[in-house]
Design an enzyme around this catalytic site. Structure first.
Site, short mmCIF file in Angstrom:
data_model
loop_
_atom_site.label_atom_id
_atom_site.label_comp_id
_atom_site.label_asym_id
_atom_site.label_seq_id
_atom_site.Cartn_x
_atom_site.Cartn_y
_atom_site.Cartn_z
N GLN A 211 42.19 29.92 38.66
CA GLN A 211 41.57 30.43 39.89
C GLN A 211 41.63 29.43 41.05
OE1 GLN A 211 40.91 33.44 40.14
NE2 GLN A 211 40.75 34.06 38.00
N CYS A 372 35.76 39.17 31.55
CA CYS A 372 36.12 38.24 30.44
C CYS A 372 35.23 37.01 30.48
CB CYS A 372 37.60 37.83 30.52
SG CYS A 372 38.73 39.17 30.22
#
Lengths: 417, 135
Positions: A211, A372
């Site tokens: 990310q 997740c």
């Protein structure tokens, strides 16, 4: 309600950026608001053209053929490795290992470390912010080898407790596996501090950069991490591409994860000697076009530059938070000290999935669910969230449309109660 | 009324809305109108495992007629389940097993749930299993 329509931002010429992405030029997608960038990003022309050109004009296998087509393909492919090396400031291209994505990179590393580095009684520290892909592989080897898996928790703002981390590092600690940025609440972890702490005790550090890599500059040498992983598709590159950076001193020590052709020095009827380089981790014909595409994506990001990207994305993030805060009774998950453009929230009384379906039908792409991140959701006492995550092609019009449709969702679901 | 006749009515109702907003409003309305689900059946035993959101379903059979009750955390899922219950409640197990659910596909609503097809199949499988058990 605040309006952002007329805000002028010249720091990144966003209109030009958006035009680089063909998906936004499709007539049906005129009002497409793509806020699911933490899941995957859209692809610029340059990436798509690179892949198409390779298949149309230069396609061949690499590392084997002695004809110009194959030699050129090899040159392009290995150039991609150098480009990625320079992008994350690795010392050598021999530290860059190509994988299918972050998940495969972590699994590969977990397997390699379990093979000849980790043993019964060792400890691995991970944080509660981790994506399942940075939890499950460690759980598997922990169960297999009798290793203790230690979780570091966050406070309610979503910041990890560095003091606790310091307390938990002991002589049995062999690895800290930590995400750079939380994929659900956007916390930017203080990985510099974590790595320094780890290094004082000779502990290896894996940074999950899935990310962060598309949103901030990465310098693995300055960070001094041992391993860094990311996926190509989250940085405007193709799916099925990922990178595992392994600090050079570890490359030789680790054994291959899979075996086959293209990774060996010699194979005889008695046995095999593997290559010295990262090639030993890459048996078989790889995703050649994918890595050329990833290299093109990196060129694209470099053209815009992280100064401009970060400033633009920070401005957008602040605006979204400001707009959401004027939208009671929205509850934003976490309030980290340093945050990225990943924002999770809930509207009391409205299930995230209902909001996701309704927003989706209005061309607003957000993610809903637990992302997740089940352990984190349990820790924060959340059943799930609505998550929006930004990228360089998002703009203020996206925010206006998103807020408008969110108000519609709230109205529709409250009206009939 | 047979399951097929009821299904035809639902299908026509959904198709009568030109606008997607009206169609989804109809489903949401059905969701909110779903009768209260008894707390004692809100357990793992009655949970549809395949569904992304939590969905519980319970069936009672009296005199060879099935009656379903259900609850979900999401109102859109509740709306879809409410329509399934309209079809499969008050009919015999044999009729349930002999009448496939087609209204979602025929009304064009299935696309909306294409990422949740496992959940929908899990729901149908569970309802059919109740019917098999009741025979």
């Amino acid at each position: 309600m605040l309006s952002t329509q007329n805000e002028i931002r010249n720091k990144v010429n966003i209109e030009n950026c958006r035009k680089d992405f063909p998906i936004f030029n499709v007539p049906d997608n005129e009002n497409l608001v793509y806020f699911d960038n933490a899941s995957t990003t859209q692809k610029p022309h340059k990436v798509i053209e690179t892949i198409t050109d390779f298949y149309c004009q230069n396609y061949s296998n690499i590392h084997r053929g002695l004809y110009p087509l194959s030699l050129n393909a090899t040159e392009q492919y290995e150039h991609a490795r150098i480009n990625i090396q320079q992008f994350i400031h690795a010392k050598s291209n021999n530290e860059i290992l190509f994988t299918k994505g972050t998940t495969e990179a972590i699994n590969l590393l977990a397997f390699c470390l379990s093979d000849n580095h980790l043993k019964k009684g060792d400890e691995i520290i991970i944080t509660i912010l981790e994506h399942h892909s940075n939890i499950v592989p460690w759980q598997v080897i922990a169960n297999k080898l009798g290793i203790k898996l230690v979780f570091i928790y966050t406070n309610s703002d979503g910041d990890i407790d560095l003091e606790k981390l310091s307390e938990y590092i002991n002589n049995s600690t062999k690895l800290i596996a930590i995400t750079h940025i939380s994929n659900s609440i956007g916390t930017i972890n203080p990985i510099e501090d974590v790595i320094q702490m780890a290094k004082r005790k000779n502990v290896l550090v894996l940074v999950d950069g899935a990310q962060s890599v598309g949103h901030m500059p990465i310098d693995v040498q300055k960070l001094n991490c041992d391993f860094f992983v990311f996926s190509g598709h989250k940085i405007y590159g193709p799916t099925g591409t990922g990178v595992l950076y392994i600090k050079e001193e570890h490359v030789e020590k680790l054994n291959p994860y899979q075996t086959g052709g293209n990774q060996i020095k010699t194979v005889t009827t008695h046995g095999t000697v593997y290559a010295d380089s990262t090639a030993k981790f890459e048996p078989g014909t790889p995703n050649i076009s994918g890595f050329l595409g990833l290299s093109a994506a990196i060129d694209y990001v470099n053209t815009i530059g992280f100064d401009a990207i970060m400033e633009h994305e920070n401005d957008l993030t602040k605006t979204i938070l400001k707009r959401l805060n004027t939208f009671p009774p929205i509850l934003i998950a976490g309030n980290p000290k340093n945050r990225s453009g990943i924002i999770s929230f809930n509207i009391p009384g409205i299930h995230p999935m209902d909001a996701g379906i309704l927003l989706g039908q209005k061309n607003i792409c957000v993610r809903t669910g637990v992302h997740c991140n089940e352990p984190l959701m349990t820790h924060l006492k959340l059943d799930g969230t609505i998550r929006l995550s930004i990228a360089l092609y998002n703009n203020y019009n996206d925010i206006d449309l998103f807020i408008e449709k969110l108000a519609w969702v709230q109205d529709l679901l409250s009206r009939q109660k | 009324m047979t399951v097929d006749e009821k299904q035809k009515i639902i299908e026509e109702e959904l198709l009568s809305y030109d606008d997607w907003d009206d169609r989804i409003s109809y489903i949401i309305e059905k969701g909110y109108a779903l009768p209260e689900y008894p707390l004692q059946f809100k357990t793992n035993e009655f949970l549809i495992k395949e569904c992304q959101s939590k969905l519980w379903i319970y069936c009672e059979c009296k005199n060879e007629i099935c009656y379903f009750l259900a609850h979900s955390e999401t109102v859109i899922t509740k709306g879809i389940v409410a329509l399934f219950i309209e079809l499969y409640s008050n009919v015999t197990p044999t009729e349930i097993l002999n009448t496939p659910i087609t209204f979602l596909e025929k009304s064009g609503m299935l696309k909306l749930f294409s990422n949740r097809i496992t959940g929908i199949n899990g729901l149908i499988k569970t309802m059919h299993q109740y019917a098999i058990n009741a025979k």
